[in-house]
Scaffold this motif. Sequence first.
Motif, mmCIF file in Angstrom:
data_model
loop_
_atom_site.group_PDB
_atom_site.id
_atom_site.type_symbol
_atom_site.label_atom_id
_atom_site.label_comp_id
_atom_site.label_asym_id
_atom_site.label_seq_id
_atom_site.Cartn_x
_atom_site.Cartn_y
_atom_site.Cartn_z
ATOM 1 N N LEU A 1 63.193 27.378 -64.728
ATOM 2 C CA LEU A 1 61.894 27.185 -65.381
ATOM 3 C C LEU A 1 61.798 25.751 -65.888
ATOM 4 O O LEU A 1 61.861 25.486 -67.089
ATOM 5 C CB LEU A 1 61.737 28.180 -66.535
ATOM 6 C CG LEU A 1 61.878 29.658 -66.170
ATOM 7 C CD1 LEU A 1 61.931 30.515 -67.435
ATOM 8 C CD2 LEU A 1 60.734 30.104 -65.278
ATOM 9 N N GLU B 1 62.553 42.110 -59.893
ATOM 10 C CA GLU B 1 61.995 41.010 -60.690
ATOM 11 C C GLU B 1 61.159 40.077 -59.826
ATOM 12 O O GLU B 1 61.550 39.721 -58.710
ATOM 13 C CB GLU B 1 63.132 40.213 -61.339
ATOM 14 C CG GLU B 1 62.655 39.123 -62.279
ATOM 15 C CD GLU B 1 63.811 38.415 -62.960
ATOM 16 O OE1 GLU B 1 63.563 37.476 -63.731
ATOM 17 O OE2 GLU B 1 64.976 38.813 -62.714
ATOM 18 N N GLY B 2 59.997 39.688 -60.338
ATOM 19 C CA GLY B 2 59.121 38.771 -59.630
ATOM 20 C C GLY B 2 58.850 37.517 -60.439
ATOM 21 O O GLY B 2 59.253 37.408 -61.595
ATOM 22 N N VAL B 3 58.154 36.566 -59.837
ATOM 23 C CA VAL B 3 57.856 35.301 -60.516
ATOM 24 C C VAL B 3 56.751 35.495 -61.558
ATOM 25 O O VAL B 3 56.867 35.058 -62.702
ATOM 26 C CB VAL B 3 57.442 34.218 -59.499
ATOM 27 C CG1 VAL B 3 57.034 32.929 -60.213
ATOM 28 C CG2 VAL B 3 58.576 33.950 -58.518
ATOM 29 N N THR B 4 55.667 36.163 -61.159
ATOM 30 C CA THR B 4 54.544 36.359 -62.076
ATOM 31 C C THR B 4 54.420 37.791 -62.571
ATOM 32 O O THR B 4 53.755 38.052 -63.577
ATOM 33 C CB THR B 4 53.221 35.951 -61.400
ATOM 34 O OG1 THR B 4 53.051 36.742 -60.203
ATOM 35 C CG2 THR B 4 53.233 34.474 -61.031
ATOM 36 N N SER B 5 55.034 38.722 -61.869
ATOM 37 C CA SER B 5 55.002 40.121 -62.298
ATOM 38 C C SER B 5 56.214 40.847 -61.720
ATOM 39 O O SER B 5 56.788 40.413 -60.719
ATOM 40 C CB SER B 5 53.707 40.808 -61.833
ATOM 41 O OG SER B 5 53.623 40.814 -60.415
ATOM 42 N N ASP B 6 56.597 41.925 -62.372
ATOM 43 C CA ASP B 6 57.757 42.700 -61.944
ATOM 44 C C ASP B 6 57.303 44.023 -61.342
ATOM 45 O O ASP B 6 56.206 44.507 -61.620
ATOM 46 C CB ASP B 6 58.691 42.955 -63.124
ATOM 47 C CG ASP B 6 59.208 41.669 -63.737
ATOM 48 O OD1 ASP B 6 59.363 40.689 -62.987
ATOM 49 O OD2 ASP B 6 59.429 41.633 -64.958
ATOM 50 N N THR C 1 59.545 24.654 -68.908
ATOM 51 C CA THR C 1 59.640 25.466 -70.120
ATOM 52 C C THR C 1 60.206 24.647 -71.280
ATOM 53 O O THR C 1 61.229 23.969 -71.125
ATOM 54 C CB THR C 1 60.545 26.686 -69.871
ATOM 55 O OG1 THR C 1 60.024 27.435 -68.763
ATOM 56 C CG2 THR C 1 60.609 27.571 -71.102
ATOM 57 N N PRO D 1 58.675 38.019 -71.610
ATOM 58 C CA PRO D 1 57.961 38.402 -70.377
ATOM 59 C C PRO D 1 58.421 39.720 -69.772
ATOM 60 O O PRO D 1 57.615 40.474 -69.228
ATOM 61 C CB PRO D 1 58.250 37.230 -69.433
ATOM 62 C CG PRO D 1 58.554 36.086 -70.336
ATOM 63 C CD PRO D 1 59.251 36.680 -71.517
ATOM 64 N N TYR D 2 59.695 40.026 -69.843
ATOM 65 C CA TYR D 2 60.209 41.240 -69.205
ATOM 66 C C TYR D 2 60.610 42.285 -70.249
ATOM 67 O O TYR D 2 61.634 42.952 -70.119
ATOM 68 C CB TYR D 2 61.382 40.907 -68.283
ATOM 69 C CG TYR D 2 62.483 40.086 -68.922
ATOM 70 C CD1 TYR D 2 63.680 40.678 -69.332
ATOM 71 C CD2 TYR D 2 62.352 38.711 -69.113
ATOM 72 C CE1 TYR D 2 64.695 39.938 -69.914
ATOM 73 C CE2 TYR D 2 63.363 37.962 -69.696
ATOM 74 C CZ TYR D 2 64.527 38.584 -70.093
ATOM 75 O OH TYR D 2 65.523 37.847 -70.670
#
Length: 285
Positions: free
Chosen positions: A136, A238-243, A139, A96-97
């Motif tokens: 998470l 850093e974010g939960v759904t987007s950075d 997950t 994701p990142y």
Amino acid sequence: MATNVNPTVRRRRLGQELRRLRELKGMTAEEVAERLLVSQSKISRLENGRRSISQRDVRDLCGVYEVEDHRIVDSLMQMAKDSRQQGWWHAFGDVPYSVYIGLETDAASLRIYDPQVVPGLLQTRQYAETLIAGALPETPPAEIEKRVQVRMRRQERIAAEENPLRLWTVMDEAALRRMVGNRSMMRDQLEHLVEQSQLPHVTMQVIPFEMGAHPGINGQYAILEFPDAADSSVVYIEGVTSDLYLEKPNDVQKYSVMYEHLRAQALNVDQSRQFIADVAKDYAR
């Protein structure tokens, strides 16, 4: 092709050069998008390095900007080719990142403030696994293991004998007191911090609870700086759904000043090391 080409950094450098050519031409992103019959957001993503750039994109943009020097065009085309290679993190699948990892891999120095947990580059494997699983909860175990492996691989920059990442981290006391796993795991984690803090390229400071309100009260962020002067510094949030990636000089300057205030209010290096060691002893009781 050299294996040390970083596609994230190549995209970023190429995007900066394409922005420079557009501005020299006196055109807006909207005007370029209209000429190429694409969306304005595509032009913006190409320029900020968040989107893969094809050689066709470069050719079309150079045509719009009327770049006549074939050496410049060829150089940009090669950068586009390099930017489409895969970094080491692609071997782990969809990370994701991945944009951040690409930047971190090429960074010369990294300044981190974390109010909640031990920074990923300084986590033990057990701590990382337990933390990721807790953060998470839905997950699958296989995905958690993949994330742990990526985190351990990132830590190789700290352990590198040649050109290691210069790391400066300021942690809130909460990151030391928050029990991730059990007492034994936390003791091992804090003892690991004490050990890492003695590396010449790692600087570690703690802001104790008694300090009260401070400039980092709004949350975690990181400032990445690069060895090449052509690569501007980046603030990563850093974010939960987007950075969020901030690259404008004014934004970077504001976060850099805030970090200086954090460093000034935190315990010094020796006091911080002793503070961490004392909390580790608390977990041993």
